[in-house]
Enzyme design. Structure first.
Site, mmCIF file in Angstrom:
data_model
loop_
_atom_site.group_PDB
_atom_site.id
_atom_site.type_symbol
_atom_site.label_atom_id
_atom_site.label_comp_id
_atom_site.label_asym_id
_atom_site.label_seq_id
_atom_site.Cartn_x
_atom_site.Cartn_y
_atom_site.Cartn_z
ATOM 1 C CB ALA A 110 -0.923 -0.067 1.149
ATOM 2 N N PRO A 111 0.366 2.477 -0.429
ATOM 3 C CG PRO A 111 0.376 4.513 -1.437
ATOM 4 C CD PRO A 111 1.212 3.741 -0.901
ATOM 5 N N GLY A 112 0.379 1.307 -3.481
ATOM 6 C CA GLY A 112 0.244 0.674 -4.578
ATOM 7 C C GLY A 112 1.168 1.487 -5.785
ATOM 8 C CB CYS A 229 12.142 5.793 0.563
ATOM 9 S SG CYS A 229 11.247 5.707 2.080
HETATM 10 C C1 LIG Z 1 7.196 1.804 2.139
HETATM 11 S S1 LIG Z 1 5.522 1.360 2.537
HETATM 12 C C2 LIG Z 1 5.169 0.803 1.008
HETATM 13 C C3 LIG Z 1 4.917 1.759 -0.198
HETATM 14 C C4 LIG Z 1 4.408 0.850 -1.414
HETATM 15 N N1 LIG Z 1 5.187 -0.308 -1.915
HETATM 16 C C5 LIG Z 1 4.211 1.812 -2.661
HETATM 17 O O1 LIG Z 1 5.109 1.847 -3.492
HETATM 18 O O2 LIG Z 1 3.262 2.476 -2.757
HETATM 19 C C6 LIG Z 1 5.600 0.445 3.584
HETATM 20 C C7 LIG Z 1 4.317 -0.237 4.017
HETATM 21 O O3 LIG Z 1 4.845 -1.316 4.616
HETATM 22 C C8 LIG Z 1 3.405 -1.812 5.323
HETATM 23 N N2 LIG Z 1 3.962 -2.624 6.514
HETATM 24 C C9 LIG Z 1 4.741 -2.447 7.685
HETATM 25 N N3 LIG Z 1 5.012 -3.440 8.244
HETATM 26 C C10 LIG Z 1 4.412 -4.556 7.681
HETATM 27 C C11 LIG Z 1 4.525 -5.909 7.591
HETATM 28 N N4 LIG Z 1 4.890 -6.713 8.755
HETATM 29 N N5 LIG Z 1 3.704 -6.736 6.910
HETATM 30 C C12 LIG Z 1 2.902 -5.990 5.666
HETATM 31 N N6 LIG Z 1 2.901 -4.665 5.404
HETATM 32 C C13 LIG Z 1 3.602 -3.940 6.486
HETATM 33 C C14 LIG Z 1 2.967 -0.352 5.799
HETATM 34 O O4 LIG Z 1 1.520 -0.601 6.045
HETATM 35 C C15 LIG Z 1 3.336 0.642 4.498
HETATM 36 O O5 LIG Z 1 2.098 0.472 3.804
#
Ligand SMILES: C[S@@+](CC[C@H](N)C(=O)[O-])C[C@H]1O[C@@H](n2cnc3c(N)ncnc32)[C@H](O)[C@@H]1O
Length: 301
Positions: A110-112, A229
């Site tokens: 998320a958010p994709g 990031c």
């Molecule tokens: C850096 S953001 C991802 C951004 C996404 N990949 C994008 O490009 O839009 C990290 C995400 O990891 C999720 N997250 C954190 N710990 C997690 C876990 N143990 N399992 C799955 N998701 C997790 C958070 O809710 C957050 O949405």
């Protein structure tokens, strides 16, 4: 934080980094070739007074050098003809290089931004499993999938540490790990002061668990991209080094192009795996992007 930068970048480069963090980042878009041709949407956007400049390496990616209105509020945006996405984020899917019939898992989706790009490279075929632990972020993911016309994905609201419970293995796995986001200072100045050493330590524990779970969920011969990031070695090379030191069936792969500079093989007086030189770092002062880190890993047996 700055003292640490000086330790791994030196004083001159740290000053350049801090200066670059003050400069605004050019917005950029990724054209959704699942829905429209590059020439058609480019024509439509430019007709409205915007100016686009091609991004090296990404044929469907453009910097917006002149924005005559908010490109996040146009009809074309709502129709999913493009995604507002920074270059470093676009490179993640390109480096992982999913193919149409692959099973691809995005462990933190998320958010994709990257998930919709993975689907684009898969030509909306194969299986794209999108996981995120945070229930509040799932609606944004689903809206983006719908807007971009993605039909090869399933969304799972779960902790990706328990990936093995799915009983499915991926040909390609993306771990865009939760991190302190200290590479995002150009976009969000509050991050200059909001992150502390204890945040780095806390994130590193989660990152190691997620990386281990991802590698376990990878098919033999499959590839996993670990990215953040953040430019903090604690969230990047030190995480990969810790996890791969315990595994003898995974190795770091050289990324096909030099998008960034080499990953660190020695930091804070610690010698790391030599192959970490194949991982890459993007810096605001060198690459004019946000700060970012990529490490591509292959499961060998
Ligand atoms: C850096 S953001 C991802 C951004 C996404 N990949 C994008 O490009 O839009 C990290 C995400 O990891 C999720 N997250 C954190 N710990 C997690 C876990 N143990 N399992 C799955 N998701 C997790 C958070 O809710 C957050 O949405």
């Amino acid at each position: 934080m700055i003292e640490r930068y000086i330790q791994f970048l030196g004083l001159d480069e740290t000053l350049k980094l801090l200066e670059a963090n003050e400069r605004p980042l050019l917005p950029s878009i990724r054209i959704n070739t699942l829905k429209i041709s590059i020439s058609e949407i480019k024509k439509r956007i430019e007709k409205k007074g915007n100016e686009l400049e091609p991004i090296e390496w990404i044929p469907y990616g453009f910097n917006i050098v002149k924005e005559s209105f908010n490109l996040g509020s146009s009809h074309e945006f709502l129709q999913g003809y493009y995604y507002l996405q920074n270059i470093a984020s676009m490179l993640s899917a390109i480096i992982l290089d999913p193919k149409p019939n692959d099973t691809v898992i995005d462990m933190c989706a998320a958010p994709g931004s990257k998930a919709t790009h993975l689907a684009q490279l898969m030509e909306n075929e194969g299986t794209l499993i999108l996981i995120d632990k945070n229930k509040n972020r799932i609606p944004a993911l689903e809206i983006n999938l719908r807007r971009m016309g993605i039909i090869n994905s399933i969304v799972l609201n779960m902790d990706a540490i328990y990936l093995s419970n799915l009983n499915t293995k991926g040909d390609k796995i993306l771990l865009d790990a939760p991190c302190t986001g200290e590479g995002l200072i150009r976009q969000d100045k509050s991050r200059k002061k909001s992150k502390k050493m204890r945040d780095l330590e806390k994130m590193a524990v989660i990152q190691k668990k997620l990386l281990k779970a991802g590698l376990k969920g990878l098919k033999t011969g499959g590839k996993m991209l670990y990215c953040t990031c953040s430019i903090a070695p604690e969230e990047n090379e030190l995480v990969v080094n810790h996890v791969l030191n315990d595994l003898n069936n995974c190795s770091i792969v050289k990324i096909s192009r030099d998008y960034g500079v080499k990953g660190l093989t020695e930091v804070f007086g610690i010698n790391l795996l030599d192959d970490l030189k194949f991982s890459q770092r993007l810096y605001p002062h060198i690459h004019d992007t946000i700060g970012f880190y990529f490490c591509l890993i292959k499961k060998v047996d």
